[in-house]
Design an enzyme around this catalytic site. Structure first.
Site, PDB file in Angstrom:
ATOM      1  N   GLU A   1      82.707-119.845  78.407  1.00  0.00           N
ATOM      2  CA  GLU A   1      82.169-119.910  77.254  1.00  0.00           C
ATOM      3  C   GLU A   1      83.113-119.198  76.216  1.00  0.00           C
ATOM      4  O   GLU A   1      84.250-119.079  76.629  1.00  0.00           O
ATOM      5  CB  GLU A   1      81.261-118.778  77.151  1.00  0.00           C
ATOM      6  CG  GLU A   1      81.158-117.493  77.550  1.00  0.00           C
ATOM      7  CD  GLU A   1      80.001-116.633  77.471  1.00  0.00           C
ATOM      8  OE1 GLU A   1      79.079-116.662  76.559  1.00  0.00           O
ATOM      9  OE2 GLU A   1      79.961-115.700  78.506  1.00  0.00           O
TER      10      GLU A   1
ATOM     11  N   LYS B   1      74.829-108.600  78.126  1.00  0.00           N
ATOM     12  CA  LYS B   1      75.522-108.248  76.752  1.00  0.00           C
ATOM     13  C   LYS B   1      76.198-106.712  76.652  1.00  0.00           C
ATOM     14  O   LYS B   1      75.675-106.005  75.972  1.00  0.00           O
ATOM     15  CB  LYS B   1      74.692-108.664  75.608  1.00  0.00           C
ATOM     16  CG  LYS B   1      75.335-109.029  74.358  1.00  0.00           C
ATOM     17  CD  LYS B   1      74.307-109.961  73.653  1.00  0.00           C
ATOM     18  CE  LYS B   1      75.012-110.167  72.236  1.00  0.00           C
ATOM     19  NZ  LYS B   1      76.162-110.884  72.083  1.00  0.00           N
TER      20      LYS B   1
ATOM     21  N   ARG C   1      66.536-110.023  77.700  1.00  0.00           N
ATOM     22  CA  ARG C   1      68.158-109.776  78.252  1.00  0.00           C
ATOM     23  C   ARG C   1      68.605-108.311  77.832  1.00  0.00           C
ATOM     24  O   ARG C   1      69.149-107.883  78.877  1.00  0.00           O
ATOM     25  CB  ARG C   1      68.936-110.690  77.148  1.00  0.00           C
ATOM     26  CG  ARG C   1      70.076-110.919  77.599  1.00  0.00           C
ATOM     27  CD  ARG C   1      70.801-112.049  76.983  1.00  0.00           C
ATOM     28  NE  ARG C   1      71.029-112.033  75.451  1.00  0.00           N
ATOM     29  CZ  ARG C   1      71.341-112.756  74.589  1.00  0.00           C
ATOM     30  NH1 ARG C   1      71.508-114.101  74.933  1.00  0.00           N
ATOM     31  NH2 ARG C   1      71.691-112.255  73.332  1.00  0.00           N
TER      32      ARG C   1
HETATM   33  N1  PLP Z   1      77.939-115.726  74.457  1.00  0.00           N
HETATM   34  C1  PLP Z   1      78.542-114.609  74.124  1.00  0.00           C
HETATM   35  C2  PLP Z   1      79.742-114.286  74.956  1.00  0.00           C
HETATM   36  C3  PLP Z   1      77.905-113.831  73.140  1.00  0.00           C
HETATM   37  O1  PLP Z   1      78.440-112.901  72.348  1.00  0.00           O
HETATM   38  C4  PLP Z   1      76.839-114.806  72.383  1.00  0.00           C
HETATM   39  C5  PLP Z   1      75.885-114.157  71.239  1.00  0.00           C
HETATM   40  O2  PLP Z   1      74.985-113.443  71.336  1.00  0.00           O
HETATM   41  C6  PLP Z   1      76.277-115.979  73.079  1.00  0.00           C
HETATM   42  C7  PLP Z   1      76.876-116.485  74.033  1.00  0.00           C
HETATM   43  C8  PLP Z   1      75.145-116.543  72.204  1.00  0.00           C
HETATM   44  O3  PLP Z   1      73.911-116.129  72.713  1.00  0.00           O
HETATM   45  P1  PLP Z   1      72.686-116.086  71.726  1.00  0.00           P
HETATM   46  O4  PLP Z   1      72.479-117.461  71.519  1.00  0.00           O
HETATM   47  O5  PLP Z   1      71.497-115.366  72.748  1.00  0.00           O
HETATM   48  O6  PLP Z   1      72.833-115.213  70.655  1.00  0.00           O
HETATM   49  C1  COI Z   2      75.372-112.909  68.225  1.00  0.00           C
HETATM   50  O1  COI Z   2      75.678-114.100  68.189  1.00  0.00           O
HETATM   51  O2  COI Z   2      74.680-112.358  67.996  1.00  0.00           O
HETATM   52  C2  COI Z   2      76.567-111.985  68.914  1.00  0.00           C
HETATM   53  O3  COI Z   2      76.046-111.091  69.175  1.00  0.00           O
HETATM   54  C3  COI Z   2      77.980-112.584  68.950  1.00  0.00           C
HETATM   55  C4  COI Z   2      78.835-111.587  68.349  1.00  0.00           C
HETATM   56  C5  COI Z   2      79.972-112.194  68.873  1.00  0.00           C
HETATM   57  C6  COI Z   2      78.661-111.698  66.868  1.00  0.00           C
END
Ligand code: PLP
Ligand code: COI
Length: 343
Positions: free
Chosen positions: A220, A184, A82
């Site tokens: 989201e 991200k 990612r």
């Molecule tokens: N959506 C957003 C905006 C996020 O910042 C995060 C955190 O990483 C997620 C979703 C969840 O992603 P992940 O499960 O890969 O941590």
């Molecule tokens: C994560 O879950 O790792 C993120 O980057 C989300 C952040 C808002 C702490």
């Protein structure tokens, strides 16, 4: 810092500086070999690309100590992939996947004392970040970049742990249809600062963002994806090209099908149908699975049948299964736990 003084069971989600971080620089068209450093500060030009035009992206992943003492990272290969996608979207040189995984390994081994003991509920959060470090003035990509990967022990993202959250539907947009919502990028989070500050001031834990084009579909939250449970126990998650493809959410959908034998649907979710769901939750690395008990949409309040006291029964099963896999209490699907050991 003396790690013996850390109260692991009561850690929140905040930065604790650890011993060593991994740093690599991109100069003259290539990444250097990278080093571990004790220096937690960054020195860059006042006109650096990151400071002027927010040319930066990051990742977040967790490392756990299992009951048998092994140390594992949860699906770091997907974070590496990612981050490559995020870098490309922001015209930054991708940091190679194999090097990302090597940086994970090096940082974990250099900060062993900061990995919370098994059973405390805490974990070692890894934050890979890269940014344009050379000076720009006109709007264009930097020519030099820095990749860093640091670690911080963390507890739950939401202060009451797994108590149901109250969200509001925000009038702010997080990401445009053909923008950067699917990667991200730091700028997505800058966009959300006003919305989250307002939400907190009004007593809400998080925001639900809608699609910017029609404002009728669920996107989201500021830092997590949504999962819903229908009254006939299907797991539903919003499909959108402007949300982050959460690794936790992808894992939960697999767990729902393969461990719990539930039907899953990834599809557009209308705000108007949310009141019909039996359960709602946020999912992400930091959030793990955090139940949502109430959603306030302006004058309308939706109280999910699961209530404000505990997780709904299906959310609880998903949570228990996910965390059991992450902590080695249930067999993980092939490749989900990346073991870190000295070579
Ligand atoms: N959506 C957003 C905006 C996020 O910042 C995060 C955190 O990483 C997620 C979703 C969840 O992603 P992940 O499960 O890969 O941590
Ligand atoms: C994560 O879950 O790792 C993120 O980057 C989300 C952040 C808002 C702490």
């Amino acid at each position: 810092m003396n790690t013996k003084t850390i109260d692991w069971a009561n850690l929140g989600f905040q930065y604790i500086q650890t011993e060593k971080r991994y740093i690599s620089h991109f100069r003259n068209g290539e990444w250097d070999e990278g080093v571990l450093s004790t220096d937690g500060n960054v020195v860059i030009s006042e006109s650096a690309g990151v400071l002027q035009y927010a040319q930066t992206c990051f990742e977040g992943l967790k490392v756990y100590r299992l009951e048998d003492g092994r140390i594992v990272a949860f699906r770091p290969d997907l974070n590496a992939e990612r981050m490559v996608d995020s870098a490309k979207q922001l015209e930054m040189p991708p940091f190679p996947k194999e090097r990302f995984l090597d940086a994970v390994r090096q940082v974990v081994l250099a900060n062993l004392d900061y990995i919370p003991p098994y059973g405390t509920g805490a974990s070692l959060y890894l934050r890979p970040v890269m940014f344009g470090s050379s000076a720009v003035l006109g709007v264009k990509p930097a020519t030099e970049y820095e990749f860093r990967l640091f670690a911080s022990p963390v507890g739950p993202y939401f202060k009451d742990g797994v108590k149901p959250l109250t969200l509001r539907v925000t009038d702010y947009d997080r990401a445009a249809p053909h923008g950067t919502g699917h990667v991200k990028a730091g700028l997505n989070y800058a966009m959300s600062m006003r919305a989250i500050t307002e939400a907190h001031a009004l007593g809400y834990d998080e925001n639900m963002y809608l699609d910017a084009a029609t404002r009728t579909k669920v996107e989201e939250a500021g830092g997590a994806n949504f999962i819903f449970v229908t009254k006939d126990q299907h797991i539903v998650t919003p499909r959108s090209s402007s949300i982050l493809p959460s690794i936790t959410r992808r894992s939960i959908m697999t767990i729902a099908r393969e461990y719990l034998h539930l039907e899953t649907e990834e599809r557009e979710v209308d705000l108007d149908e949310v009141a019909d769901f039996a359960e709602c939750g946020l999912c992400g690395t930091a959030a793990v699975i955090s139940p949502v008990g109430r959603l306030v949409d302006h004058e309308r309040t939706i109280d999910f049948p699961s209530g404000m006291e505990q997780m709904g029964p299906i959310t609880q099963q998903l949570y228990d299964t996910l965390t059991a896999i992450q902590h080695g209490r249930l067999p993980a699907p092939e490749g989900w736990l990346y073991e870190i050991k000295e070579q």
